[in-house]
Design an enzyme around this catalytic site. Structure first.
Site, PDB file in Angstrom:
ATOM      1  N   TYR B 280       0.909  -1.237   0.099  1.00  0.00           N
ATOM      2  CA  TYR B 280      -0.106  -0.112  -0.033  1.00  0.00           C
ATOM      3  C   TYR B 280       0.943   1.397  -0.011  1.00  0.00           C
ATOM      4  O   TYR B 280       1.406   1.514   0.894  1.00  0.00           O
ATOM      5  CB  TYR B 280      -0.941  -0.179   1.376  1.00  0.00           C
ATOM      6  CG  TYR B 280      -1.975   0.842   1.193  1.00  0.00           C
ATOM      7  CD1 TYR B 280      -3.198   0.484   0.494  1.00  0.00           C
ATOM      8  CD2 TYR B 280      -1.784   2.224   1.678  1.00  0.00           C
ATOM      9  CE1 TYR B 280      -4.204   1.378   0.273  1.00  0.00           C
ATOM     10  CE2 TYR B 280      -3.175   3.005   1.455  1.00  0.00           C
ATOM     11  CZ  TYR B 280      -4.220   2.633   0.971  1.00  0.00           C
ATOM     12  OH  TYR B 280      -5.374   3.422   0.773  1.00  0.00           O
ATOM     13  N   TYR B 330      -5.084   4.830  -8.073  1.00  0.00           N
ATOM     14  CA  TYR B 330      -5.366   4.700  -6.832  1.00  0.00           C
ATOM     15  C   TYR B 330      -6.817   4.027  -6.635  1.00  0.00           C
ATOM     16  O   TYR B 330      -7.741   4.588  -6.699  1.00  0.00           O
ATOM     17  CB  TYR B 330      -5.430   6.069  -5.904  1.00  0.00           C
ATOM     18  CG  TYR B 330      -5.962   6.229  -4.421  1.00  0.00           C
ATOM     19  CD1 TYR B 330      -5.093   5.950  -3.505  1.00  0.00           C
ATOM     20  CD2 TYR B 330      -6.887   6.783  -4.277  1.00  0.00           C
ATOM     21  CE1 TYR B 330      -5.549   5.844  -2.362  1.00  0.00           C
ATOM     22  CE2 TYR B 330      -7.370   6.674  -2.936  1.00  0.00           C
ATOM     23  CZ  TYR B 330      -6.554   6.296  -1.953  1.00  0.00           C
ATOM     24  OH  TYR B 330      -7.099   6.399  -0.504  1.00  0.00           O
TER      25      TYR B 330
END
Ligand SMILES: [Zn+2]
Lengths: 135, 378
Positions: B280, B330
């Site tokens: 992440y 994203y």
């Protein structure tokens, strides 16, 4: 003071006494009567021992810069005249950490672990923000 | 906890158009991602009996699993909308496995997508609140940047180290036709990118994107006869540093440490057994700190670790091989799972990690206090 263009904090039921103290240029935090821990942000139970027994207690207003960032852009119009400005995590001598600004020195002079002390900024007739300067 | 090692599998993945997709609504993106995942799995919508979504959409917190199911025209035995910020992605797969284990359902659709690029954003810093906005702390970048400042102070980490991460992700994106960022990026370009909030340059920060992705989870038993070669969930972990990011050591030691340890313990693996990492990367710093906390190097040695091409394709630990959220797109960690699965199926073409058999995936959210981990194998 009505031209103050930055966000003004909205005290909650938990934080009312904290903001009343800063208004009088004093910093008071809740101290647990059961285990002695200071806490911040304000809350009804002690995060160390869950006791509900506490006392609003004056603190030194001294601490250190635990970490900091420098804003080079104003994400809210009120900050445009202050660029660049420092937002820091201040660790008080009594233990708790809080967000604030470091003032009284250039942003590039701020360092982690730098000793600081509280100064009070009366932003409106009702609200005073504690900020910190090099000690 | 009973070990769920290898009992559940990801059998389908898919995503919508990515980047700027003004013509589709948020749910429009989500249903196209679901369609792609069903096609990938060779399943019909009636084969799915559970829907898990992210509870964040257009800033509203609602029963999105129900809203999405309505648009898909399916009734479900189990449905829930989860809220753990960027940790929700991997958490959805974990909750899916737990729900099947509990007997609530058999095959679970995990979905998230939003319009980060083309929706109207709310004005920041105008409302009430206290202990942050009045001091000018705005946005996720400011909060996460505290961690890098402290890490630099304690361990000597530098902007060159962060730049190595940004450049690695960009090189990978250039091998991924759907990645948004295709232009060359040098270390100098990284250093020259404007400050978002020091110590974060623009290129330390992830993209704002439109897009949605979906992942289908079922039992290993059912997965055996499906269209795709199953990708098994070997390890799962989750930790919440709920006392806050600024408390204790939490800004330099993320929930990743405990979450990763749980996942490695369940999988019976060590970091050296991992072939690719999909981490992440909301910010470069979070990727580096996560690799440290997962044990790929010691705490404080993340800067040198990510340098010298070690996390690039051909390096010791090819990381974010799709370009990640820094250079691909994203969707709050959803595409990290998609890329991990595709790598383990050997579908990644020019960016394929040779002979990849294991992957670690991370999710990180709530301004770096919630963390979730998956370890996958083929
Ligand atoms: Zn106490």
């Amino acid at each position: 003071m009505s031209d103050y263009a930055k966000p003004v904090p909205t005290p909650s039921e938990d934080s009312r006494i904290y903001w009343e103290a800063t208004k009088n240029h004093r910093m008071m935090l809740q101290r647990c009567r059961a285990c002695g821990a200071f806490r911040f942000p304000p809350g009804e139970v002690c995060p160390e021992c869950t006791s509900e027994d506490y006392e609003w207690t004056p603190v030194s207003g001294k601490g250190r810069v635990f970490s900091f960032v420098i804003y080079h852009r104003a994400y809210q119009r009120g900050f445009a005249d202050e660029l660049p400005y420092v937002v820091a995590v201040i660790e008080l001598e009594e233990g708790p950490r809080m967000l604030s600004n470091v003032t009284g020195c250039k942003p590039e002079e701020v360092r982690c672990d730098m000793p600081v002390e509280v100064v009070y900024d009366d932003i409106t007739d009702e609200v005073t923000l504690p900020k910190f300067r090099p000690a | 906890m009973a070990s769920l090692k290898d009992k559940y599998a990801i059998v389908g993945v898919g995503h919508s158009a990515l980047g700027k997709v003004p013509e589709l609504s948020d749910y429009g993106l989500q249903v196209t991602a679901v369609k792609a995942a069903l096609d990938d799995a060779g399943l019909k919508k009636t084969d799915v009996d559970a829907v898990i979504t992210h509870s964040h959409l257009l800033g509203a917190v609602r029963v999105h699993h129900q809203n999405l199911s309505e648009r898909l025209g399916i009734d479900t035995a189990f449905g829930v909308s989860l809220s753990a910020g960027g940790a929700t992605s991997c958490l959805m797969v974990q909750v899916a496995a737990a729900a099947i284990e509990a007997g609530f359902c058999k095959t679970v659709l995990c979905v998230h997508g939003d319009k980060g690029a083309t929706r109207k954003t709310v004005t920041r810093g105008e409302g009430g609140g206290e202990f942050g906005p009045e001091y000018g702390l705005f946005g996720a970048a400011g909060a996460h940047a505290f961690g890098l400042t402290r890490h630099m102070h304690e361990y000597g980490t530098t902007h060159d180290h962060m730049g190595a991460i940004a450049v690695a992700c960009r090189k990978h994106a250039q091998l991924n036709p759907v990645a948004a960022m295709q232009a060359d990026m040098t270390l100098e370009d990284y250093h020259n990118s404007r400050w978002i909030v020091w110590p974060f340059h623009l290129f330390d920060c992830c993209l704002r994107s439109d897009g949605a992705a979906a992942v289908i989870v079922t039992s290993a038993e059912r997965a055996k006869d499906m269209k795709q070669k199953p990708v098994y969930v070997m390890g799962m972990g989750q930790t919440n540093n709920s006392r806050g990011y600024i408390w204790g050591d939490h800004m330099t030691e993320l929930g990743a440490k405990e979450s990763g340890a749980q996942a490695f313990a369940m999988a019976g693996l060590k970091p050296k057994d991992i072939d690719t990492a999909q981490i992440y990367d909301c910010f470069t710093y979070i990727l580096m700190a996560t690799l440290e906390d997962y044990g790929f190097c010691k705490k404080g040695e993340g800067g040198p670790f990510v340098s010298g091409g070690r996390i690039e394709l051909g390096g010791e630990l090819p990381t974010n091989t799709s370009g990640g959220m820094l250079s691909e797109c994203y969707i709050e960690g959803m595409l990290q799972i998609v890329e991990g699965v595709r790598q383990l199926r050997g579908e990644c073409g020019a960016r394929q990690v040779k002979d990849a058999e294991t992957a670690i995936i991370s999710g990180n959210g709530g301004n770096a206090v919630c963390h979730s981990t998956l370890i996958l194998r083929n």
